[in-house]
Design an enzyme around this catalytic site. Structure first.
Site, PDB file in Angstrom:
ATOM      1  CE  LYS A 286      -0.333  -2.291  -6.964  1.00  0.00           C
ATOM      2  NZ  LYS A 286      -0.273  -2.096  -5.423  1.00  0.00           N
TER       3      LYS A 286
ATOM      4  N   PRO B 253      -3.692  -5.065  -6.067  1.00  0.00           N
ATOM      5  CG  PRO B 253      -5.978  -5.141  -5.041  1.00  0.00           C
ATOM      6  CD  PRO B 253      -5.228  -5.817  -6.319  1.00  0.00           C
TER       7      PRO B 253
ATOM      8  CB  VAL C  48      -0.974  -0.042   1.391  1.00  0.00           C
ATOM      9  CG1 VAL C  48      -1.921   1.154   1.214  1.00  0.00           C
ATOM     10  CG2 VAL C  48      -1.634  -1.239   1.506  1.00  0.00           C
ATOM     11  CG  ASP C  49       0.142   4.643   0.944  1.00  0.00           C
ATOM     12  OD1 ASP C  49      -0.909   4.744   0.196  1.00  0.00           O
ATOM     13  OD2 ASP C  49      -0.166   4.551   2.449  1.00  0.00           O
TER      14      ASP C  49
ATOM     15  CB  SER D  14     -24.246 -35.546   8.697  1.00  0.00           C
ATOM     16  OG  SER D  14     -25.533 -36.096   8.860  1.00  0.00           O
TER      17      SER D  14
END
Lengths: 299, 623
Positions: free
Chosen positions: B28, B103, B24-25, B532
């Site tokens: 990109k 990201p 992040v930061d 189950s």
């Protein structure tokens, strides 16, 4: 062996088209008559040669397409012996919905988005090819090649299935569907270069010619029939124009141009400073406009 | 402009797929914005739109915020984050670039793996002011795992550090140390500033100490095409083309090698051989064709080939197995549980299967191997996989098309994981199923009864065991041969090593399902009384039986009623926190949507309910 970029794109698109035919029960190709549709159709014909393409084409006619587009559509379907379905939202016609009277937002919603959904429901198509490219618009850049739609044809951009390698997830439940974009990785220049190289016929409106236009809010709007009301301060002029993109005629602005063949179009394109969707009034009727339309089921 | 030259140049351009990754930061989006801006791929109307948005959401004061060109979805523009994989396009004199923008947030590892699966080159962005972070290690690992063999380490924000060489050298040194664990084919370090444009397209005058190429020149110079032209010819059959006319051809995209008309090919599934008749490429008929082409091939004789098959010239180069080991990346918030059934998607087939052994999970910050019982979103692990039938493949490092798969949830069709095959396990070939002379049919005849499995599912205290017990007595009176498998009883013996976590519950049911299959095979009417709780495992059990042999009985008692009855005092314990993972309290019960029999217990006594089941069995000619 190394392929140049165009060969790579061609081969990728053919793979995608075949994958849809192999995995879905009832696919359809959305044919909008524009240059991207022409390229997509050309690739489909190659994918299934020497046999006929094994699906139908669907044109959602808003009744506001340029006359030359309709003429071209009928000519191409005849020439390639294609099964074409033309769908018009009859309810919209009954209420006389149009871009001039109702504005671009309502017109596009009723005559295009709603109409498309009507047709998909009517024929129970589980997969629909579209000619959209990721370089066209920012929200398209984030869409998958196989783009999943729920039972209401809605796109949920935050919950898209990850798409790894070329292993597309084609599994859907009843009444869900998928939109497939075989041209996702093509750019506008790629499309033109391919049209040139493969000699693909396109609607003559892409080439410059003298056509009657009015100047409305700095957009050149072609007078295609007498439904376009000319205001007092507007006058019809004959101008040398062409279209970079084709939609409903009062919503698609022309550009002044001398490019009368594909070579000249490519030169113009390379020298141009405006993106092709600038001529589309529907993209900018609100911020995040295309994204909202797409979530509702528009292409 | 010289058009002829333009087309010659265009046609010689190669396609480069690149992936940008960073924390992040790290800048990109700014870098991608810079690449598009400097390559003149942005039109003036897009710039004015971005200027308009910059004023509203921008972080660069009055300057245009290049990141906003990139962040496509409205939510991202408002929150200033990138939330999904986006693809961007630009070109230079030599290349056409496709950039996958993924990201850097920790929770979005799956997006990065997605981008990496389709990339030739990875750009690892490092913020020079921060140095190497955990994310950098994570991204480097994923690039290596996904076989992105060429990387550029872009040390960004050099402008903030006054273009200081020492900082850059330190980062290079640390990264060298970090990347010792991996085998990248090429690795380049570039000091740059995406914001200002230093060393992106043009050489920076501020860093005379750096004499190497700019980012763009470096990318253009990579030799990314790993050719497999000298390998055997292999093509997965994508579609059989025979619609309408006499022509019958096999369509697919060639995964390796080259083929000529008249060459002999072998069908992997059957071993049948034929010669190539016609070759149809996108450019028409051809005498030969090669890797990566999407073609249609006809053969000199009719043999049985369909989608899911592979044709090749050398069978020895292709692995065929129903078990293999692989690296997998888990991509969904619902945990992966070993022994649970999933759908595995390979290049041209979907096959049911499961992860049988979770060998280890990898801590992608320290690269340590850790023992694990299940996988969470973004986990990467090495495991063994067993399929319901054999498939062809190669190892991922050898051929990523034939060595990759995605994992799909069998109920909601979501893509929940992705994998890369390491090698085949031939265990199953050594264990052969013996067909015995006395079979289920003969045993049933002797018993004069139809064997079946009556599977009771429902909450604890719903009445499963009580009803099953009465039903067994009634069947016994009718001289039917039966056996009742009860959850609590089995946990005293066969399953006493299992607890109540999701992982153990899956294994519990798997064993019971297998045992009930054996008992049914032995000719018994088997009653299985287990909570189950998961639909996956009930389906797994059902899939072991023939149609009509498996009868799912949902004992539908509301939890309030079960809690009121509380025969073993378990609800009380669970509510007070003394009992963990109790179904209905802190562990899910997934309601059966289409059981064969649904018993509403509130207004009826167990006797009547058992009769309902008897009636069903009579109606369906089981007794």
């Amino acid at each position: 062996m190394t392929f140049n970029h165009l060969k790579k794109l061609e081969s990728e698109s053919i793979y995608i088209i075949r994958e849809v035919v192999a995995e879905f029960k009832n696919p359809v190709m959305l044919y909008s008559i524009g240059k991207d549709s022409s390229v997509m159709l050309h690739l489909a014909i190659k994918a299934f040669a020497p046999n006929k393409i094994p699906f139908k084409l669907l044109h959602v006619d808003t009744t506001w397409k340029f006359k030359e587009m309709i003429k071209f559509r009928d000519q191409i379907t005849k020439e390639h012996n294609l099964d074409l379905i033309v769908h018009i939202n009859q309810e919209g016609v009954n209420y006389k919905v149009g871009p001039i009277t109702h504005g671009s937002k309502t017109h596009t919603d009723i005559m295009k988005t709603q109409s498309l959904k009507q047709a998909l429901n009517k024929y129970k198509f589980d997969a629909a090819f579209g000619g959209a490219r990721r370089d066209e618009e920012k929200s398209r850049a984030k869409e998958r090649i196989f783009s999943f739609r729920d039972t209401n044809h809605r796109w949920d951009p935050k919950n898209q299935k990850p798409e790894l390698w070329n292993l597309f997830n084609t599994k859907i439940s009843n009444n869900e569907s998928v939109r497939i974009f075989p041209l996702s990785n093509w750019t506008e220049v790629d499309v033109w270069q391919y049209i040139y190289q493969e000699n693909i016929p396109i609607v003559p409106l892409y080439f410059a010619a003298k056509r009657p236009v009015i100047n409305r809010e700095d957009m050149l709007i072609m007078v295609d029939d007498n439904r376009l009301e000319i205001k007092k301060d507007e006058k019809i002029e004959e101008k040398l124009i062409r279209f970079r993109t084709l939609g409903c005629y009062p919503l698609t602005a022309a550009v002044e141009s001398k490019a009368s063949n594909i070579e000249e179009i490519i030169i113009e394109l390379l020298e141009s400073k405006h993106s092709e969707r600038q001529g589309r009034l529907i993209d900018s009727d609100q911020i995040g406009s295309m994204e909202i339309k797409k979530q509702d089921g528009y292409f | 402009m010289d058009l002829k030259k333009f087309f010659i140049n265009q046609n010689s351009k190669k396609q480069l797929k690149i992936l940008t990754c960073g924390s992040v930061d790290d800048g990109k989006s700014t870098l991608i914005g810079r690449l598009l801006f400097d390559s003149k791929s942005i039109y003036s109307d897009q710039i004015s739109q971005t200027k308009f948005e910059s004023e509203k959401y921008g972080t660069q004061g009055k300057e245009i915020d290049l990141a906003l060109l990139i962040d496509g979805l409205q939510a991202e523009r408002e929150q200033g984050i990138t939330i999904d994989v986006a693809y961007r396009y630009f070109e230079t004199e030599k290349c056409k670039f496709i950039i996958a923008d993924t990201p850097g947030h920790q929770e979005y590892t799956r997006n990065m793996a997605t981008g990496a699966s389709n990339s030739d080159i990875g750009i690892v962005l490092i913020d020079a002011t921060k140095g190497i972070l955990d994310q950098t290690k994570r991204h480097t690992f994923i690039l290596s795992l996904l076989g992105v063999n060429h990387i550029v380490i872009a040390v960004n924000k050099m402008d903030i550090l006054n273009y200081d060489k020492i900082n850059f050298d330190n980062i290079v040194q640390s990264f060298e140390k970090l990347s010792k664990n991996f085998n990248f084919l090429s690795k380049k370090y570039i000091p740059m500033s995406a914001l200002i444009g230093d060393n992106v397209f043009s050489k920076s005058k501020k860093m005379p100490w750096y004499s190497d190429e700019t980012l763009i020149s470096t990318l253009e110079s990579f030799d990314i095409d790993k050719s497999s032209i000298d390998e055997e010819f292999s093509m997965p059959i994508q579609w059989v083309n025979r619609s309408g006319s006499d022509f019958r051809g096999y369509s697919g995209t060639i995964s390796s090698g080259k083929i000529n008309i008249n060459d002999e090919i072998i069908v992997v599934s059957s071993g049948q051989k034929a010669r190539v008749g016609k070759i149809l490429t996108p450019d028409g008929n051809a005498d030969f064709t090669y890797e990566n082409q999407a073609v249609t091939i006809s053969l000199d004789k009719e043999i049985d080939i369909s989608r899911g098959d592979l044709i090749t010239t050398d069978l020895d180069k292709i692995k065929i197995a129903d078990q293999f080991s692989a690296y997998i990346i888990w991509m969904h918030k619902d945990n992966m549980l070993p022994e649970r059934n999933y759908i595995f998607r390979f290049i041209n087939s979907y096959i049911n299967g499961k992860i049988t052994n979770l060998e280890y999970k990898i801590n992608i910050n320290s690269y340590e191997k850790i023992a694990a019982k299940s996988l969470e979103l973004n986990d990467i692990a090495y495991c063994k996989i067993a399929l319901s039938k054999a498939t062809f493949f190669k190892s991922y490092t050898q051929n990523n098309q034939l060595g990759s798969f995605v994992i799909i949830d069998q109920f909601n069709n979501l893509t929940v994981g992705a994998g890369m095959i390491d090698f085949e396990l031939r265990r199953s070939n050594n264990i052969i199923w013996h067909d015995m002379t006395i079979d289920k049919k003969k045993r049933s005849k002797l018993n004069s009864q139809k064997p079946c499995a009556l599977w009771f599912t429902g909450l604890s205290g719903s009445g499963k065991s009580t009803i099953a017990n009465i039903l067994e007595q009634k069947l016994h009176q009718l001289t039917k041969r039966t056996y009742l498998l009860d959850g609590d009883n089995i946990r005293h013996g066969l399953n006493k090593d299992l607890g109540f976590t999701d992982v153990d519950r899956v294994e519990n049911i798997r064993r019971v399902a297998e045992v009930s299959k054996l008992m049914t095979d032995a000719g018994l009417i088997t009653l299985i009384s287990f909570i189950s709780p998961f639909k996956s495992e009930r389906k797994m059990a059902r899939d072991l039986f023939y149609d009509n042999e498996f009868i799912e009985i949902f004992v539908d008692t509301p939890i309030e009623e079960c809690e009121k009855r509380d025969p073993k005092g378990l609800y009380k314990k669970a509510r007070s926190g003394k009992l963990k993972n109790f179904t209905g309290i802190d562990s899910d019960y997934e309601i059966p949507l289409s059981p064969e029999i649904k018993l509403k217990t509130v207004s009826k006594n167990p006797e009547e309910l058992a009769d309902e089941i008897l009636n069903y069995m009579k109606k369906n000619n089981i007794i």
